[in-house]
Every structure is written in C-alpha cells, then in structure tokens.
Scaffold this active site. Sequence first.
Site, PDB file in Angstrom:
ATOM      1  N   GLU A 257       0.833  -1.211   0.000  1.00  0.00           N
ATOM      2  CA  GLU A 257       0.000   0.000   0.000  1.00  0.00           C
ATOM      3  C   GLU A 257       0.865   1.258   0.000  1.00  0.00           C
ATOM      4  OE1 GLU A 257      -3.452   0.124  -0.289  1.00  0.00           O
ATOM      5  OE2 GLU A 257      -3.036  -1.959  -0.769  1.00  0.00           O
ATOM      6  N   TRP A 260       2.151   1.750  -3.503  1.00  0.00           N
ATOM      7  CA  TRP A 260       1.153   2.417  -4.351  1.00  0.00           C
ATOM      8  C   TRP A 260       1.290   3.938  -4.254  1.00  0.00           C
ATOM      9  CZ3 TRP A 260      -1.936   1.059  -8.220  1.00  0.00           C
ATOM     10  CH2 TRP A 260      -2.343  -0.274  -8.372  1.00  0.00           C
ATOM     11  N   TRP A 289     -20.377  11.261 -20.647  1.00  0.00           N
ATOM     12  CA  TRP A 289     -20.895  11.134 -19.284  1.00  0.00           C
ATOM     13  C   TRP A 289     -22.283  11.736 -19.192  1.00  0.00           C
ATOM     14  CZ3 TRP A 289     -17.879   8.002 -16.663  1.00  0.00           C
ATOM     15  CH2 TRP A 289     -16.505   7.983 -16.905  1.00  0.00           C
ATOM     16  N   ASN A 324     -10.807   1.833   2.505  1.00  0.00           N
ATOM     17  CA  ASN A 324     -10.300   1.765   1.136  1.00  0.00           C
ATOM     18  C   ASN A 324     -11.129   0.854   0.226  1.00  0.00           C
ATOM     19  OD1 ASN A 324      -8.241   2.657  -0.730  1.00  0.00           O
ATOM     20  ND2 ASN A 324      -7.569   0.526  -0.796  1.00  0.00           N
ATOM     21  N   TRP A 342     -15.869  10.839 -13.568  1.00  0.00           N
ATOM     22  CA  TRP A 342     -15.006  10.552 -12.414  1.00  0.00           C
ATOM     23  C   TRP A 342     -14.438  11.816 -11.787  1.00  0.00           C
ATOM     24  CZ3 TRP A 342      -9.984  12.241 -12.880  1.00  0.00           C
ATOM     25  CH2 TRP A 342      -9.478  12.425 -14.178  1.00  0.00           C
ATOM     26  N   TRP A 365      -9.306   7.279  -8.519  1.00  0.00           N
ATOM     27  CA  TRP A 365     -10.507   7.565  -9.319  1.00  0.00           C
ATOM     28  C   TRP A 365     -10.340   7.111 -10.761  1.00  0.00           C
ATOM     29  CZ3 TRP A 365     -15.382   8.428  -8.406  1.00  0.00           C
ATOM     30  CH2 TRP A 365     -15.746   8.737  -7.094  1.00  0.00           C
TER      31      TRP A 365
END
Length: 434
Positions: A257, A260, A289, A324, A342, A365
């Site tokens: 993590e 990341w 969208w 998360n 998004w 996102w």
Amino acid sequence: MPTVNIFWFRRDLRLNDNAALYHALKDSHPVVPVFIFDRNILDKLEDKTDRRVAFIHAAIIELQQELLAIGSAIEVYYGAPLEVYRALLSKYKINKVFANHDYEPYALEREKAIADLLQAHGATLHTYKDQVIFEKDEVLKDDGKPYTVFTPYSKKWKATLKDFHLKAYPTEKYFSNFYKQPVQEILLLQSMGFKEVGQLFPSKQLNEEIVKKYKEQRDFPGIDSTSKLGLHLRFGTVSIRAVAEKGRALCETYLNELIWRDFYHMILWHFPQVGMGKAFKPEYDTIEWRRDQGEFEKWCNGQTGYPIVDAGMRELNATGFMHNRVRMVVASFLTKHLLLDWRLGEAYFAQKLLDFDLAANNGGWQWAAGSGCDAAPYFRIFNPYLQTQKFDPQLTYIKKWVPEFQEFNYPKPIVEHELARNRCLEVYAMALKK
C-alpha cells in the site's frame, strides 16, 4: 539584520527524521522554521470547518511546543507565499531556503516563483526527497521509461530497496542550530476565517497488531483493520521511512500500500496531465458522461438506495475518512452505475478526505473509471450487493452508518444494477471504438 537559513515546513510537519530539515540544520547558518497558511489554497476552501486546516493548525502548535523546549520558535504566516517571502527578505538576510519536494502542479509553480525571488536577492532554494521512498526517475523500466503497471513497478521497487533508503535522518543531533528566538504567536484559526472542529484525529502511532493482520482483515470495513495513518503520511507528521520499515518487517501487503503511494507520485511526475483533469488514457476523455446533478447529490449525501455505497459516503461526510475497499465501491458506483464523470467524484473526495493527496486520489478515481494506468478494465463493474456479501457479511458497517436501511423511509435504489451495468458497457464501448 541577521543572516539565516529558512526551513519551510509544508507536507513534513515534524522535527524528527526530516530530510530537508536535516540538511538545513547541518548548514552553516542558524535555521528559522517557517510555515505558511497559503491563501492561494485556503481561500478556495468553501467549508470553513475543514478538518484538514484544523489538523495542520494542531500539528503546528505541537511543533511550536517542541521548538520552544530547545529555545527556538516557528514563524507562522497567513498569506500568499510570494508576499510572505518578500516580508522574510526584509526581516532577514536569507542565505538558503530548505524544503522537501512536493510534486503537485501548483506546488511546482509556487516553488519556481519563490526560487526566482530568492535568486534576485542572492539566496537559493534547495529541496529534498522526503514524503516517498522512491520518486521521479528512481524506479524505471530497464529501457529507462516509467512504469505504468503497478506489479512490475512494485517488484523493481522492492529489488531497488536497501536498508539505507529507510534510515532515519538524525535531525536531533543538530537541534542547537535552530535560530534562537522567543515564542512567536501562532495565528488563531478564527483569524483566517476557519473554525475549530473539535475532532479527535487518528493516532500517529502505528498499531502493529493491525498491521500484522492487515492482509487478512484489510477489506472488511466493519472491523478496525487499517492503520489510519493516511492523514499523518499526507501531512508528514510521521516519517514514511519509519512506517515503511515497520511494514517491511510486519506485513508485505501493508508495504504494498505504501508502494502504491510512490507509484502514483511517480505517475504524476511523469504524466502531469493527470493532475490537470486529463484521463491517463486519452480515449477515455471521449466518454459521454451523463449530467444529473440530482443523482450526484444523492451519491454525495449517501441516499442512493444501495446501503454499502451510502454507508461509505456517510462515513466520509461525518469523519473525513472512508475505508479503502468502500472507496473503490463508491467510485465504481458513481462512474459505472450512474455514468457520472469521475472528475466529479475526485473533486468531492478532494473536499472531504482528511488524507486527500492529489496523486493517490487521482490514481484511485482513474483506476475505478478505467481511464488510469493499471486500471480495472471498463467492463469490470462492482456489484454493490456482492461486495456487501463478501466484505460486510454481518452488515456491521452498514448498520453503523445506514441504520434505517431496512425501513420504509430508506430510498429505493437510484438505478437498477443490471440496467446500469448494460448502459455502462454500451456507452464505454461506443467511446472506446472511436
């Protein structure tokens, strides 16, 4: 006029194990610690009870107590950084300014303007890596290009890591080099137009028992299964080196993590367009969208009729935190079920998350929308009911945040799952064929 060096606190609100502070204190002039509440950022915040401002303010007060104990004090300003540095240049003969790297577009612009101002006065700006373990070009593919897929990046990251990368900077050896001055009055939140929130923030102490069980428990939002250090890593009240060293020793999944974080900061550095509203995969910018403000507001307020989604949004609104696993579920729901851009969700999280970080927030996102690097394929659409069965089987999390979910007054689902799934697949496929 005294000759000094300045240490500019930003995303590194601690005295211990602080890279740029270490270099500042080892230099030949006394160090004046400075923090600027940046009006260019704060004046854009509509919520004057923003918990992050209160957290920063509390961290500054804690720093002040530590500095007072060694005969120094932090100077705190509220203003545009360029104006603050003009004032500092009239107060001191500044030799050097030290700061830690920030990778966000606005921070880089701000840095350049201040470096130019300092240069015009015979001073220099020096910055160092501190908030990540590896940055920029330190972990690259063998051909010298940046990774855009996490797994091979993480393997190279681990192969590159040596003990010295996690070694603490022994700043405390040089605390006597802080500029000696009496206490400086710290601005009140109210003087900047903000209010106290009275919130207790997560501890900065890493809970080792949680980390040891992280692999098995991290996906279950109904249990206390995450370290909640994101806020402290975001503002640097803890050292990433210390946390990564514990993660390496206790749980590889937890260490992943942290990797990341480095990965997304590297992506932002090499592909700065993602921090400026662009899809990492440009073809995803052609998706049509839907525009439905009412549905967006229901998502924001936790009134979608999908209990796991509503629980996540209510937790976020009430606490500034969201588990998360649930972040992935609510992001998938907005982009796939509601077919809303998004960027709307990214901006809402940026307003609400205590641990908001541009690189990680954008990465998350775009991953959910399918438009990012190493993203979930567009046809992967989380089923909120299956996610609930799998990760909140006892409905512990849902009952806490949506106690009325079985009552008559709980809203009906905003959209039917299968209809939403088919609509998403159709719209995405149409855009990506172009």
